[in-house]
Design an enzyme around this catalytic site. Structure first.
Site, PDB file in Angstrom:
ATOM      1  CB  ALA A   1      -0.533  -0.494   1.334  1.00 58.74           C
ATOM      2  CB  ALA A   2       3.144   2.952   2.517  1.00 64.02           C
TER       3      ALA A   2
ATOM      4  CD  GLU B   1       6.335  -6.912  -1.998  1.00 68.10           C
ATOM      5  OE1 GLU B   1       6.529  -5.986  -1.866  1.00 68.10           O
ATOM      6  OE2 GLU B   1       6.262  -8.082  -1.611  1.00 68.10           O
TER       7      GLU B   1
ATOM      8  CB  CYS C   1      -6.789  -5.958   6.046  1.00 65.62           C
ATOM      9  SG  CYS C   1      -5.618  -4.728   7.057  1.00 65.62           S
TER      10      CYS C   1
ATOM     11  CB  VAL D   1      16.178  -3.426  -0.862  1.00 61.84           C
ATOM     12  CG1 VAL D   1      16.945  -2.018  -0.749  1.00 61.84           C
ATOM     13  CG2 VAL D   1      15.498  -2.932  -1.972  1.00 61.84           C
TER      14      VAL D   1
ATOM     15  CG  ASN E   1      -3.783   2.421   1.182  1.00 64.43           C
ATOM     16  OD1 ASN E   1      -3.852   2.373  -0.479  1.00 64.43           O
ATOM     17  ND2 ASN E   1      -4.267   1.419   1.752  1.00 64.43           N
TER      18      ASN E   1
ATOM     19  CD1 TRP F   1     -33.481  10.943  23.185  1.00 59.11           C
ATOM     20  CD2 TRP F   1     -31.740  11.998  23.180  1.00 59.11           C
ATOM     21  NE1 TRP F   1     -34.031  12.154  23.777  1.00 59.11           N
ATOM     22  CE2 TRP F   1     -32.933  13.015  23.903  1.00 59.11           C
ATOM     23  CE3 TRP F   1     -30.661  12.391  22.609  1.00 59.11           C
ATOM     24  CZ2 TRP F   1     -32.498  14.082  23.979  1.00 59.11           C
ATOM     25  CZ3 TRP F   1     -30.220  14.511  23.515  1.00 59.11           C
ATOM     26  CH2 TRP F   1     -31.357  14.297  23.746  1.00 59.11           C
TER      27      TRP F   1
END
Lengths: 462, 462
Positions: free
Chosen positions: B13-14, B37, B47, B84, B311, B440
């Protein structure tokens, strides 16, 4: 010391919340509380009436949060079937009429809470008062309509008005297996929702097998020889046969008594109140559907007839009468409805409302899913946002979708309440797990697109 | 002009959000983008792994938002199965190892995004590396566990760790018809939820037929003659037989390479970044599970491994690399989970977290329903709120209930984000209709009770 006397006009949400809060804070030696209610029930959920009519809610008593007996047990002198017919501010009395015994009497007050609620809109067309034409505002209205729909001869219902209540009644009749048509003069249903989103709602409602006649005004309720309604006629020369007609045109504040007595109204036609729910008359309070509220975005005064506000406003008035301090912080126009499995919600300003408030905006609409796209049960959700030009402040949000879609409006409502910009919204730490949302919650996707629209508009600004 | 070269470490993601945003804003003449990767997939939903294991999500590819091929089509040079192994900040190169071909090479960079993610916690106990002991962090982990559970000889699964992931895997195994036990050293499940609410969750989980062993630490994974795990032993002398053991103990930031290279870490052990996601090294950015974030309530630095943050942070880094301007506004610890029909969520600070941040609070817990009480399908919902003493500022919220309960945490998250007091919260114009909420809303009921607690505490203050 003689106790003070509090008189409450109206025994539903606002009036009884006020009565209860005041009662809780001051004992009988300090305050006597008398509440007048025209009907026979107190503290009931008018919003639940469509579900009682459909049969998903079993009995009338399910809709009653607190009965007259329960209020009396709490020390409130509730007088049902008793209508207040006049207020004398100089004499500090109200004139009460016992509807069953026919007698009238004066009741003195030191403090007065005016919570008369609203009256349904009735178009001034021929036949409007015919047998078979029903309102759905009170429990008694609901009982009458329910009784009529149980008659096997009723096969087809025409509902006048395509707002929340009209659509909810349409669902109720559909659930009962009836033929249903809804007619509304606007081009799309739910007038407070923008036409582009309204068009999506219209398609979905037609998909449910409900006939939707839009852009046509009712000009006549045609009656048969027995005087009963038999059809609804529109200004487009359309004749909609009907065994029963239901009026779902919304309501206006019931301010007649207050106006006669000299309690000042506001610009919107509702009773003018301050943040504590005080009217302009010393010792006279008002709450619920009959008052006007401040819209936090437009700054304008508006009348919003909704149980949530009535409960909050009544509570605020009661706390203040009770010697405490509370204020009503205004409204932003949040509303939600469900028609079969269609969910629709809105908050803040529509395009038309923003225009009339002098606020310029950009818009963004996105389609997403209620859960991660790959997760079983993921349902479609469409979110539209209006963001103010330049500042990016969120001005309005509208949602239409299926199960799990509409309640997300509360995040937008909370964001608007706090004057968040769509850029700030985009940073929100909202919950995520695949059964609950895509990794970018639809709210964040919409905020991102709205932010891009704000940026694009700034780039192109002269 | 030679284009700049952006190297991204980590293709989930990041990393891929950063790569995509930078790519979108700068063309190939200005920026080349290379992403490494270690696994064979990119941009996948970790997830979602429990739902793939349970079978409610059909295939691995459902969990992949964007494949390496799709990224390549967008002009990103994705190199999968390539790890890496070193970063040389002086030479501005990374050392890459092609895992299939076994060769290593240096790749130069001008800008570097470090998005290596996290590594699962593994207790240092005997047998932890035995066959039959599984992690569930990557798609490859998921595939291995899924394959094993398809073996008919696997009847009983023991899960070590009763946090979100542990409970979600427990549900997955239950759905597959397996015997499931969860063991956790804490007295209640989900450590970031207060023990009083955790106890409710524990009861509900046991009610689902899942064995829950709490307050006991795992001291050994017992292995059979073939070297496979056969049981989990705890410090209370308990032996839990197991055909398969799953580790669901959470994760820690994967900062090994960064630390070796001299990229500074923060006090929490994650990589230190500023609001733009810049590390302390010029031209080096970091995002996702490996970085630390500012907690908006405590002001402390925290590591929160969650797809939503990854993300957003990746997007922020990518926009800035692309020449735009974006910031990450911090976290408030929102999380949600579902175990069978039990929903649980939290946001803000728990009691323990508030204590350790030096914030004093009062608490309120209420029970309500997700819909009007009389409406069919109304489900129980319990909401707990922490409010700061004196100011009444909402510090935390926890929810446990059934369908429709947990997503309400987003209203609390938005309120906390805006530093609302529970008194202000009480005024919120939240949506109401009987299928969606009592008049309520439970959130307002909780706010009211929390406000009363704040007032009571002030009244009793010395």
């Amino acid at each position: 010391m003689t106790p003070e006397r509090l008189v409450v006009i109206g025994g539903d949400a606002a009036g009884m919340s006020a009565a209860s809060q005041a009662r809780k804070r001051r004992d009988a030696d300090s305050l006597q509380v008398v509440a007048f209610e025209r009907g026979h029930a107190t503290s009931y959920s008018a919003c639940g009436i469509p579900y009682w009519i459909s049969g998903v809610v079993a009995g009338e008593k399910d809709l009653i949060a607190r009965s007259p007996q329960q209020h009396r047990a709490n020390g409130i002198d509730v007088r049902t079937r008793t209508e207040v017919v006049a207020i004398d501010l100089a004499a500090r009395t109200v004139r009460a009429r016992d509807l069953d015994r026919g007698r009238e009497y004066d009741e003195p007050f030191d403090q007065l809470v005016y919570a008369a609620g609203s009256v349904p809109m009735r178009p001034a067309v021929p036949g409007i008062d015919a047998a078979g034409v029903h309102g759905v505002q009170t429990l008694d209205d609901g009982a009458a309509l329910r009784a009529e729909l149980e008659d096997d001869r009723v096969r087809r219902v025409v509902i006048v008005g395509g707002g929340y209540i009209g659509l909810e009644i349409a669902e109720a009749c559909k659930v009962r297996g009836l033929d249903v048509a809804v007619v509304d003069r606007s081009p799309t249903p739910i007038g407070t929702i923008d036409p582009d989103i309204g068009a999506v709602i219209a398609d979905a409602i037609r998909g449910l097998g409900i006939e939707l006649v839009l852009g046509e005004a009712v000009i006549e309720i045609e009656t048969g020889q027995d005087g009963r309604a038999v059809a609804v006629r529109t200004d487009a020369d359309r004749r909609l046969p009907a065994d029963t007609v239901v009026l779902g045109l919304g309501v206006r504040p019931d301010v007649a008594l207050a106006a006669q007595a000299g309690i000042p109204l506001g610009t919107s036609g509702g009773i003018a109140v301050d943040a504590q729910m005080r009217t302009h008359v010393e010792g006279v309070w008002a709450a619920g559907d009959c008052v006007e509220s401040v819209h936090r975005l437009s700054g304008q005064r508006v009348v919003v007839a909704l149980g949530t506000h009535a409960n909050k406003q009544g509570r605020v008035a009661g706390i203040n009468i009770g010697g405490g301090y509370a204020t009503f912080a205004g409204v932003i126009g949040t509303a939600v409805t469900k028609v079969c499995d269609l969910e629709a919600a809105r908050t803040g300003l529509s395009e038309a409302e923003a225009d009339s408030a002098g606020l310029r905006f950009v818009r963004a609409t996105v389609d997403s899913t209620t859960r991660a796209g790959y997760f079983p049960g993921a349902q479609p959700i469409k979110i539209k946002m209006l963001a103010e030009k330049r500042t990016g402040r969120l001005l309005g949000g509208q949602i239409v979708g299926r199960e799990g879609a509409a309640k997300r409006i509360d995040v937008l409502a909370t964001a608007i309440w706090n004057e968040m910009s769509v850029d700030e919204l985009l940073g929100l730490d909202l919950s995520y797990a695949p059964p609950f949302a895509p990794v970018w919650d639809p709210v964040l996707v919409a905020a991102r697109k709205a932010f891009e629209a704000v940026e694009a508009e700034m780039g192109s600004a002269p």
